[in-house]
Motif scaffolding. Structure first.
Motif, PDB file in Angstrom:
ATOM      1  N   ASN A  88     -31.648  -4.950 -10.655  1.00 45.92           N
ATOM      2  CA  ASN A  88     -32.637  -6.016 -10.957  1.00 45.92           C
ATOM      3  C   ASN A  88     -32.852  -6.564 -10.231  1.00 45.92           C
ATOM      4  O   ASN A  88     -31.942  -7.644  -9.629  1.00 45.92           O
ATOM      5  CB  ASN A  88     -32.325  -6.252 -11.879  1.00 45.92           C
ATOM      6  CG  ASN A  88     -33.026  -7.429 -13.058  1.00 45.92           C
ATOM      7  OD1 ASN A  88     -32.498  -8.863 -12.787  1.00 45.92           O
ATOM      8  ND2 ASN A  88     -34.192  -6.449 -13.828  1.00 45.92           N
ATOM      9  N   ASN A  89     -34.792  -7.376  -9.087  1.00 44.08           N
ATOM     10  CA  ASN A  89     -34.843  -7.552  -8.701  1.00 44.08           C
ATOM     11  C   ASN A  89     -34.322  -7.984  -6.893  1.00 44.08           C
ATOM     12  O   ASN A  89     -33.826  -9.213  -6.719  1.00 44.08           O
ATOM     13  CB  ASN A  89     -34.861  -9.295  -9.233  1.00 44.08           C
ATOM     14  CG  ASN A  89     -35.721  -9.928 -10.525  1.00 44.08           C
ATOM     15  OD1 ASN A  89     -37.390  -9.371 -10.123  1.00 44.08           O
ATOM     16  ND2 ASN A  89     -35.559 -10.276 -11.584  1.00 44.08           N
ATOM     17  N   LYS A  90     -33.300  -6.793  -7.107  1.00 45.29           N
ATOM     18  CA  LYS A  90     -32.773  -6.784  -5.633  1.00 45.29           C
ATOM     19  C   LYS A  90     -31.542  -6.709  -5.826  1.00 45.29           C
ATOM     20  O   LYS A  90     -31.025  -6.814  -4.873  1.00 45.29           O
ATOM     21  CB  LYS A  90     -33.254  -7.085  -4.294  1.00 45.29           C
ATOM     22  CG  LYS A  90     -34.609  -7.320  -4.326  1.00 45.29           C
ATOM     23  CD  LYS A  90     -35.482  -8.007  -2.757  1.00 45.29           C
ATOM     24  CE  LYS A  90     -34.565  -9.059  -2.547  1.00 45.29           C
ATOM     25  NZ  LYS A  90     -35.127  -9.554  -1.302  1.00 45.29           N
ATOM     26  N   GLU A  91     -30.681  -7.252  -7.231  1.00 45.75           N
ATOM     27  CA  GLU A  91     -30.048  -7.390  -7.375  1.00 45.75           C
ATOM     28  C   GLU A  91     -29.208  -5.784  -7.935  1.00 45.75           C
ATOM     29  O   GLU A  91     -29.179  -5.752  -9.099  1.00 45.75           O
ATOM     30  CB  GLU A  91     -29.300  -8.163  -7.844  1.00 45.75           C
ATOM     31  CG  GLU A  91     -29.852 -10.129  -7.856  1.00 45.75           C
ATOM     32  CD  GLU A  91     -29.424 -10.131  -6.128  1.00 45.75           C
ATOM     33  OE1 GLU A  91     -29.528 -10.927  -5.308  1.00 45.75           O
ATOM     34  OE2 GLU A  91     -28.307  -9.718  -6.511  1.00 45.75           O
ATOM     35  N   LEU A  92     -27.726  -5.374  -7.456  1.00 42.70           N
ATOM     36  CA  LEU A  92     -27.196  -4.862  -8.379  1.00 42.70           C
ATOM     37  C   LEU A  92     -26.382  -4.979  -9.320  1.00 42.70           C
ATOM     38  O   LEU A  92     -25.896  -5.553  -9.576  1.00 42.70           O
ATOM     39  CB  LEU A  92     -25.936  -3.669  -7.031  1.00 42.70           C
ATOM     40  CG  LEU A  92     -24.819  -2.686  -8.110  1.00 42.70           C
ATOM     41  CD1 LEU A  92     -25.876  -1.359  -7.706  1.00 42.70           C
ATOM     42  CD2 LEU A  92     -23.876  -2.843  -6.681  1.00 42.70           C
ATOM     43  N   ILE A  93     -26.766  -4.263 -10.425  1.00 46.76           N
ATOM     44  CA  ILE A  93     -26.758  -4.643 -12.086  1.00 46.76           C
ATOM     45  C   ILE A  93     -26.222  -3.018 -12.487  1.00 46.76           C
ATOM     46  O   ILE A  93     -24.854  -3.230 -13.194  1.00 46.76           O
ATOM     47  CB  ILE A  93     -28.014  -5.040 -12.802  1.00 46.76           C
ATOM     48  CG1 ILE A  93     -28.451  -3.894 -12.855  1.00 46.76           C
ATOM     49  CG2 ILE A  93     -28.221  -6.099 -12.913  1.00 46.76           C
ATOM     50  CD1 ILE A  93     -29.709  -4.234 -13.712  1.00 46.76           C
ATOM     51  N   ILE A  94     -26.308  -1.925 -11.832  1.00 48.64           N
ATOM     52  CA  ILE A  94     -24.994  -1.316 -12.494  1.00 48.64           C
ATOM     53  C   ILE A  94     -24.637  -0.174 -11.144  1.00 48.64           C
ATOM     54  O   ILE A  94     -25.379   0.396 -10.483  1.00 48.64           O
ATOM     55  CB  ILE A  94     -26.095   0.046 -13.516  1.00 48.64           C
ATOM     56  CG1 ILE A  94     -26.506  -1.000 -14.586  1.00 48.64           C
ATOM     57  CG2 ILE A  94     -24.705   0.797 -13.567  1.00 48.64           C
ATOM     58  CD1 ILE A  94     -27.254  -0.498 -15.773  1.00 48.64           C
ATOM     59  N   ASN A  95     -23.374   0.177 -11.477  1.00 44.64           N
ATOM     60  CA  ASN A  95     -22.522   1.244 -10.550  1.00 44.64           C
ATOM     61  C   ASN A  95     -22.022   1.756 -11.184  1.00 44.64           C
ATOM     62  O   ASN A  95     -20.894   1.663 -10.865  1.00 44.64           O
ATOM     63  CB  ASN A  95     -22.375   0.299  -9.470  1.00 44.64           C
ATOM     64  CG  ASN A  95     -22.124   1.355  -8.645  1.00 44.64           C
ATOM     65  OD1 ASN A  95     -21.214   2.512  -8.232  1.00 44.64           O
ATOM     66  ND2 ASN A  95     -21.063   0.467  -6.848  1.00 44.64           N
ATOM     67  N   GLU A  96     -22.470   3.034 -11.864  1.00 43.39           N
ATOM     68  CA  GLU A  96     -21.836   4.124 -11.820  1.00 43.39           C
ATOM     69  C   GLU A  96     -20.635   4.359 -11.224  1.00 43.39           C
ATOM     70  O   GLU A  96     -20.965   4.520 -10.241  1.00 43.39           O
ATOM     71  CB  GLU A  96     -22.653   5.106 -12.806  1.00 43.39           C
ATOM     72  CG  GLU A  96     -23.239   4.031 -13.847  1.00 43.39           C
ATOM     73  CD  GLU A  96     -22.610   3.610 -15.274  1.00 43.39           C
ATOM     74  OE1 GLU A  96     -21.302   4.591 -15.109  1.00 43.39           O
ATOM     75  OE2 GLU A  96     -22.342   3.016 -15.677  1.00 43.39           O
ATOM     76  N   THR A  97     -19.185   5.154 -11.515  1.00 43.51           N
ATOM     77  CA  THR A  97     -18.877   5.998 -10.741  1.00 43.51           C
ATOM     78  C   THR A  97     -19.250   6.777  -9.598  1.00 43.51           C
ATOM     79  O   THR A  97     -19.706   8.033 -10.028  1.00 43.51           O
ATOM     80  CB  THR A  97     -17.596   6.616 -11.718  1.00 43.51           C
ATOM     81  OG1 THR A  97     -17.566   5.866 -12.297  1.00 43.51           O
ATOM     82  CG2 THR A  97     -16.325   7.346 -10.927  1.00 43.51           C
ATOM     83  N   VAL A  98     -19.707   6.361  -8.654  1.00 38.56           N
ATOM     84  CA  VAL A  98     -20.588   7.359  -7.961  1.00 38.56           C
ATOM     85  C   VAL A  98     -19.615   7.429  -6.272  1.00 38.56           C
ATOM     86  O   VAL A  98     -19.361   6.005  -6.351  1.00 38.56           O
ATOM     87  CB  VAL A  98     -21.777   6.703  -7.669  1.00 38.56           C
ATOM     88  CG1 VAL A  98     -22.372   7.533  -6.847  1.00 38.56           C
ATOM     89  CG2 VAL A  98     -22.507   6.998  -8.862  1.00 38.56           C
ATOM     90  N   PRO A  99     -19.972   8.352  -5.652  1.00 35.91           N
ATOM     91  CA  PRO A  99     -18.465   8.303  -4.565  1.00 35.91           C
ATOM     92  C   PRO A  99     -19.615   7.201  -3.358  1.00 35.91           C
ATOM     93  O   PRO A  99     -20.547   6.783  -3.654  1.00 35.91           O
ATOM     94  CB  PRO A  99     -18.346   8.741  -4.319  1.00 35.91           C
ATOM     95  CG  PRO A  99     -19.219  10.531  -5.011  1.00 35.91           C
ATOM     96  CD  PRO A  99     -19.981   9.670  -6.272  1.00 35.91           C
ATOM     97  N   ASN A 100     -18.344   5.854  -2.866  1.00 36.73           N
ATOM     98  CA  ASN A 100     -19.139   5.416  -1.993  1.00 36.73           C
ATOM     99  C   ASN A 100     -19.651   6.044  -0.338  1.00 36.73           C
ATOM    100  O   ASN A 100     -19.594   4.918   0.287  1.00 36.73           O
ATOM    101  CB  ASN A 100     -17.764   4.579  -1.458  1.00 36.73           C
ATOM    102  CG  ASN A 100     -16.835   5.050  -0.855  1.00 36.73           C
ATOM    103  OD1 ASN A 100     -16.583   6.505  -0.160  1.00 36.73           O
ATOM    104  ND2 ASN A 100     -15.419   4.165  -0.412  1.00 36.73           N
TER     105      ASN A 100
END
Lengths: 116, 110
Positions: A50-62
């Motif tokens: 949202n507006n260049k800021e990470l708001i959701i980071n689900e369980t995803v490999p790095n």
């Protein structure tokens, strides 16, 4: 009709390679998303900005790293590709409504990734 | 977080009959419920949506109903046509996040 665009449309690559998928929206939306759709057709959220800021980071490999240079772009970089990464990746965007909730999501055409 | 369940996973109907797809959600804060249609090889596209202050919305052959008390909403397609064949997804939004159902593969038999 190309309000949300993605490149490339198809991506075939070898295991272990690094690849990027680009997404752009010209709708003036403030939120962008990445989804993974596997062969069973489930739409799994990966990231939301949202507006260049990470708001959701689900369980995803790095190995997956999103980058948003500005509000209109959200790119996805994948390191050390694995066979299980083969899927269709959809970018989407939406707008925050006046009441604070989200408006309709618009999807890009998808990137079909095949890892050999 | 929100949990959206969608049933059935597959649905076959004769052309001209009606089709109904149901979704339930868990978070009473969810306030926006869109439905998407995804044709084979294409992107999901919005076909109809409803907000929590409305109980029913109709657009030609498509209608959506919402029961906030029971936390479920349904998609109704009347007079189905072969071009209605696709995968349909429901979704619920709470805050910034969209929660999608697992999809219903609808086949309309000519």
């Amino acid at each position: 009709d190309t309000a949300v665009s993605q490149t490339p449309k198809y991506l075939v690559t070898q295991m272990g390679n690094d690849k990027s998928i680009k997404c752009e929206q010209n709708l003036g939306h403030d939120t962008m998303y990445w989804y993974k759709q596997d062969s069973k057709k489930f739409l799994k959220i990966m990231f939301s900005y949202n507006n260049k800021e990470l708001i959701i980071n689900e369980t995803v490999p790095n190995r997956f790293s999103p980058k948003s240079p500005d509000k209109a772009h959200l790119n996805l970089h994948i390191n050390s590709l694995e066979l299980g990464d083969s899927a269709v990746y959809f970018c989407a965007s939406s707008r925050t409504g006046t009441s604070g909730g989200m408006e309709t999501q618009y999807f890009g055409p998808g990137t079909r990734l095949l890892v050999l | 977080g929100e949990n959206v369940e969608q049933h059935p996973s597959t649905l076959s109907v004769q052309e001209g009959d009606s089709a109904v797809i149901k979704c339930t959600y868990s978070d009473s804060a969810s306030n926006y419920f869109p439905w998407y249609k995804q044709e084979l090889g294409k992107r999901p596209q919005l076909i109809i949506d409803i907000r929590s202050n409305v109980g029913e919305k109709k657009d030609q052959r498509i209608a959506v109903t919402l029961n906030k008390t029971a936390k479920h909403f349904s998609l109704h397609i009347t007079e189905t046509q072969p071009e209605d064949s696709a995968v349909y997804f429901c979704a619920a939004t709470a805050g910034n996040q969209f929660y999608f159902g697992t999809g219903t593969s609808l086949t309309v038999i000519p």
